[in-house]
Write a protein that holds these residues in place. Structure first.
Motif, mmCIF file in Angstrom:
data_model
loop_
_atom_site.group_PDB
_atom_site.id
_atom_site.type_symbol
_atom_site.label_atom_id
_atom_site.label_comp_id
_atom_site.label_asym_id
_atom_site.label_seq_id
_atom_site.Cartn_x
_atom_site.Cartn_y
_atom_site.Cartn_z
ATOM 1 N N PHE B 26 0.949 -1.194 -0.485
ATOM 2 C CA PHE B 26 0.250 0.012 -0.433
ATOM 3 C C PHE B 26 0.920 1.164 -0.052
ATOM 4 C CE2 PHE B 26 -2.562 -2.765 2.090
ATOM 5 C CZ PHE B 26 -4.369 -2.815 1.737
ATOM 6 N N THR B 27 1.915 1.297 0.764
ATOM 7 C CA THR B 27 2.283 2.514 1.032
ATOM 8 C C THR B 27 3.703 2.460 -0.288
ATOM 9 O OG1 THR B 27 3.097 1.812 2.848
ATOM 10 C CG2 THR B 27 4.794 3.855 2.365
ATOM 11 N N LEU B 28 3.765 1.607 -1.337
ATOM 12 C CA LEU B 28 4.786 2.104 -2.155
ATOM 13 C C LEU B 28 3.552 3.019 -3.031
ATOM 14 C CD1 LEU B 28 6.343 -1.663 -3.017
ATOM 15 C CD2 LEU B 28 7.068 1.329 -2.547
ATOM 16 N N ILE B 29 1.782 1.720 -3.762
ATOM 17 C CA ILE B 29 0.976 2.298 -4.293
ATOM 18 C C ILE B 29 1.383 4.232 -3.874
ATOM 19 C CG2 ILE B 29 -0.913 2.248 -4.875
ATOM 20 C CD1 ILE B 29 -1.338 -0.687 -4.278
ATOM 21 N N TYR B 30 0.583 3.838 -2.343
ATOM 22 C CA TYR B 30 0.634 5.547 -2.567
ATOM 23 C C TYR B 30 1.022 6.497 -2.381
ATOM 24 C CZ TYR B 30 -4.018 4.412 -0.915
ATOM 25 O OH TYR B 30 -6.500 3.884 -1.385
ATOM 26 N N ALA B 31 2.205 6.183 -1.822
ATOM 27 C CA ALA B 31 3.699 7.156 -1.467
ATOM 28 C C ALA B 31 3.916 7.196 -3.028
ATOM 29 C CB ALA B 31 4.322 6.767 -0.844
ATOM 30 N N ILE B 32 4.801 6.531 -3.986
ATOM 31 C CA ILE B 32 5.354 7.227 -5.433
ATOM 32 C C ILE B 32 4.082 7.821 -5.670
ATOM 33 C CG2 ILE B 32 6.042 5.963 -7.825
ATOM 34 C CD1 ILE B 32 6.759 3.843 -5.823
ATOM 35 N N SER B 33 2.036 7.164 -5.637
ATOM 36 C CA SER B 33 1.526 7.672 -6.706
ATOM 37 C C SER B 33 1.271 9.406 -5.819
ATOM 38 C CB SER B 33 0.216 7.714 -6.451
ATOM 39 O OG SER B 33 0.127 6.802 -5.186
ATOM 40 N N GLY B 34 1.732 9.889 -4.924
ATOM 41 C CA GLY B 34 1.625 10.040 -4.072
ATOM 42 C C GLY B 34 2.142 11.678 -4.670
ATOM 43 N N ILE B 35 3.765 11.201 -4.818
ATOM 44 C CA ILE B 35 4.904 12.173 -4.975
ATOM 45 C C ILE B 35 4.409 12.397 -6.532
ATOM 46 C CG2 ILE B 35 7.124 11.638 -6.304
ATOM 47 C CD1 ILE B 35 7.922 9.936 -4.464
ATOM 48 N N ALA B 36 3.434 11.787 -7.500
ATOM 49 C CA ALA B 36 3.459 12.255 -9.117
ATOM 50 C C ALA B 36 2.155 13.000 -8.756
ATOM 51 C CB ALA B 36 2.345 10.350 -9.859
ATOM 52 N N GLN B 37 1.495 12.475 -7.758
ATOM 53 C CA GLN B 37 -0.349 14.107 -7.667
ATOM 54 C C GLN B 37 0.475 15.071 -7.085
ATOM 55 O OE1 GLN B 37 -3.310 13.482 -8.557
ATOM 56 N NE2 GLN B 37 -2.339 11.617 -9.539
ATOM 57 N N ASN B 38 1.429 15.350 -6.185
ATOM 58 C CA ASN B 38 2.111 16.370 -6.163
ATOM 59 C C ASN B 38 2.823 16.867 -7.106
ATOM 60 O OD1 ASN B 38 1.394 16.416 -3.566
ATOM 61 N ND2 ASN B 38 3.756 16.217 -2.282
ATOM 62 N N HIS B 39 3.751 16.802 -7.638
ATOM 63 C CA HIS B 39 4.114 17.234 -8.955
ATOM 64 C C HIS B 39 3.300 17.265 -10.359
ATOM 65 C CE1 HIS B 39 8.018 17.908 -7.266
ATOM 66 N NE2 HIS B 39 7.494 16.902 -6.163
ATOM 67 N N ILE B 40 1.691 17.443 -10.652
ATOM 68 C CA ILE B 40 0.943 17.482 -11.475
ATOM 69 C C ILE B 40 1.465 18.285 -12.343
ATOM 70 C CG2 ILE B 40 -0.687 17.623 -10.761
ATOM 71 C CD1 ILE B 40 -1.991 15.776 -12.390
ATOM 72 N N GLU B 41 1.242 19.415 -11.375
ATOM 73 C CA GLU B 41 1.793 20.581 -12.599
ATOM 74 C C GLU B 41 3.005 20.934 -13.261
ATOM 75 O OE1 GLU B 41 2.854 24.104 -9.665
ATOM 76 O OE2 GLU B 41 1.413 23.032 -8.534
ATOM 77 N N ASP B 42 3.554 19.980 -12.625
ATOM 78 C CA ASP B 42 5.721 20.131 -13.048
ATOM 79 C C ASP B 42 5.648 18.865 -14.488
ATOM 80 O OD1 ASP B 42 6.289 22.022 -11.441
ATOM 81 O OD2 ASP B 42 6.195 20.402 -10.094
ATOM 82 N N TRP B 43 5.083 17.563 -13.959
ATOM 83 C CA TRP B 43 4.645 17.132 -15.011
ATOM 84 C C TRP B 43 3.868 16.079 -15.866
ATOM 85 C CZ3 TRP B 43 6.700 13.674 -10.206
ATOM 86 C CH2 TRP B 43 8.035 14.079 -9.867
ATOM 87 N N GLY B 44 2.201 16.927 -15.543
ATOM 88 C CA GLY B 44 1.448 16.425 -15.753
ATOM 89 C C GLY B 44 0.254 15.330 -14.970
ATOM 90 N N ASP B 45 -0.131 14.526 -16.141
ATOM 91 C CA ASP B 45 -0.289 13.521 -15.611
ATOM 92 C C ASP B 45 -0.028 12.316 -16.156
ATOM 93 O OD1 ASP B 45 -1.998 11.055 -14.835
ATOM 94 O OD2 ASP B 45 -3.881 11.202 -16.092
ATOM 95 N N VAL B 46 0.991 11.474 -15.581
ATOM 96 C CA VAL B 46 2.024 10.259 -15.592
ATOM 97 C C VAL B 46 1.283 9.337 -16.038
ATOM 98 C CG1 VAL B 46 4.398 11.757 -14.914
ATOM 99 C CG2 VAL B 46 3.056 10.526 -13.522
ATOM 100 N N SER B 47 0.665 8.750 -15.938
ATOM 101 C CA SER B 47 -0.493 7.989 -16.253
ATOM 102 C C SER B 47 -1.025 7.227 -17.023
ATOM 103 C CB SER B 47 -1.918 7.937 -15.311
ATOM 104 O OG SER B 47 -1.670 8.496 -14.081
#
Lengths: 242, 256
Positions: B26-47
């Protein structure tokens, strides 16, 4: 002479020494990443500076405060619709005398406009000078014979997403349902086949994967508006959060 | 009494260990996607990984039968015949089973086909999807359970070790530091309300600084050469649609 201690002779120092080296590497790596990011920002800043030097016809700065210019729309996620023009239907309903539904083929038979518009994302990026093609919301209101009691327009989208737009911004010349930007169709992550466009409000109001336009008397805050984002969302007033 | 205390701490540690194992995925899922969400303004949606290519082909006359036009576009795209297609206005849209789309925009001078493909990235695409519990009934409760596990891990961690490495010295300092970081941030940043006030003040100043009756876009010359920008939006002439559209009447809404 190296300052590394003799770890064979003093094994109790090994853990601290290794930890120190790890921290040094981590700091160096982070600094390198930060430097790369800063360089990318500086390169993009030329466009931002140019946009800041301009004013709109209404006297407001072309670039709202706190925004930087990107060359392309950035995908910001969301629950996608199926993206197919074949299954697309737009319901125009609510406070109007002649509610109707139109498919993709017939949407393109309605009077079309092509307008230049700048869009501004609440996360801080703007894309300026895009040429958007579609059907104005005011044309849809006219066809549906919107009644005088309507005060807001709700843009409805896939999976129940909604965004509320005050009538003033919804009936502006540049507000539309759009299916093409700069001569190209939208990709699925940008709302294909048809999305909303209300450029004078933050871009989340321009619902992707649009399914309906509803005229309402009473305001009905939408998906983001009920999750802490501003109900009006004027970029020039930085109305980002509620 | 001493034995009971020892056993109590041992149980705490054993549960902490097992909950820790359970939390890893769970932590891997939430932490990694949390970083991606935190930086959505920089990287956009990386999904998703999106690709786009453009093909130029000969003009397709408006009189070309639909099936012939579709086949011409499909041949140019090189992905076989589509599963569905739509001809509307000046465009033909092809939909493929794998989600790819090809849109041909017909023009008397030539046809431009935009081929768009879109694929969910294997790990981050799913992690981002799981991160928000919206529209996932069972996952909402699973996510709640994970949150409870995290609470247990945090709180039990306080009491796992006794002595100098526990609450008596190291533990107290680190716990205080961990709590102090958000508290200090709120104190220094002034919290959400003061941020809004600052923004409102800045914006008001900026609006007041705009000269009244200023001329058209670009009237104010920048001091240094700047990149060419597309002109500021202006009123464009309307482009009329090619024919009369069929609008399917709907019954009035229940709430009208």
């Amino acid at each position: 002479m190296s300052d590394k201690p003799d770890l064979d002779r003093y094994p109790e120092l090994a853990e601290r020494w290794n930890r120190r080296n790890f921290i040094k590497s981590a700091v160096a790596g982070t600094a390198l990443l930060g430097f790369g990011g800063a360089l990318m920002r500086l390169a993009a800043d030329d466009l931002t500076r140019a946009a800041r030097a301009e004013n709109r016809a209404d006297g407001r700065p072309r670039l709202p405060p706190g925004q930087r210019v990107l060359e392309f729309l950035r995908p910001m996620g969301g629950e996608e619709g199926d993206g197919k023009s074949e299954t697309f239907r737009l319901r125009v309903h609510g406070a109007c005398k002649k509610p109707f539904e139109v498919d993709y083929e017939n949407l393109l038979k309605l009077p079309q406009v092509e307008k230049m518009a700048d869009v501004h994302c609440v996360t801080g990026w703007s894309m300026i000078g895009g040429m958007w093609k579609g059907v104005q919301l005011k044309k849809l209101a006219e066809l549906a014979e919107m009644t005088d009691e309507a005060r807001f327009v709700i843009l409805e989208a896939a999976h129940g997403f909604t965004a509320n737009i005050p009538m003033k911004e919804a009936m502006a010349d540049n507000a539309m349902v759009t299916y093409r930007i700069n001569g190209k169709p939208f990709s699925i992550d940008h709302g294909a086949p048809v999305r909303g466009l209300v450029p004078d409000l933050y871009f989340w109001k321009s619902s992707k994967w649009i399914t309906g336009v509803k005229f309402v008397k009473n305001d009905a805050p939408g998906f983001w508006e009920t999750r802490g984002y501003n109900n009006h969302a004027d970029p020039w007033k930085e109305e980002r959060y509620g | 009494m001493v034995e009971l205390k020892k056993r109590w701490r041992a149980w705490l540690r054993a549960i902490h260990r097992d909950f820790g194992y359970l939390a890893i995925g769970f932590t891997l899922i939430y932490a990694i996607s949390g970083i991606a969400q935190n930086h959505i303004e920089d990287w956009g949606d990386v999904s998703f990984k999106a690709t786009e290519r453009t093909i130029a082909m000969a003009a397709i006359p408006a009189t070309t039968p639909e099936i012939v036009a579709v086949k011409s576009v499909a041949d140019a795209v090189g992905m076989g015949m589509p599963t569905a297609h739509t001809r509307a206005g000046d465009e033909i849209r092809l939909d493929y089973a794998n989600g790819s789309k090809a849109t041909a925009i017909l023009d008397p001078s030539g046809t431009t086909v935009t081929v768009q493909q879109h694929a969910r990235r294997p790990f981050i695409g799913l992690a981002n999807w799981l991160h928000t519990a919206r529209h996932k009934k069972a996952w909402k409760y699973i996510a709640d359970t994970y949150a409870v596990l995290l609470l247990y891990l945090a709180l039990s961690g306080i009491f796992m070790i006794k002595g100098k490495l526990g609450l008596k010295w190291r533990g107290t300092i680190l716990i205080s530091t961990g709590i102090a970081v958000p508290v200090l941030y709120i104190a220094l940043a002034g919290g959400p309300d003061s941020q809004k006030e600052a923004v409102a003040q800045t914006t008001t100043d900026e609006i007041h600084s705009v000269p009244v009756g200023i001329g058209p876009p670009s009237a104010k010359k920048p001091e240094t050469p700047t990149p060419t920008l597309t002109p500021t939006p202006t009123q464009e002439p309307d482009v009329k649609g090619p024919g009369s559209a069929v609008l399917v009447p709907l019954p009035p809404d229940d709430d009208q």
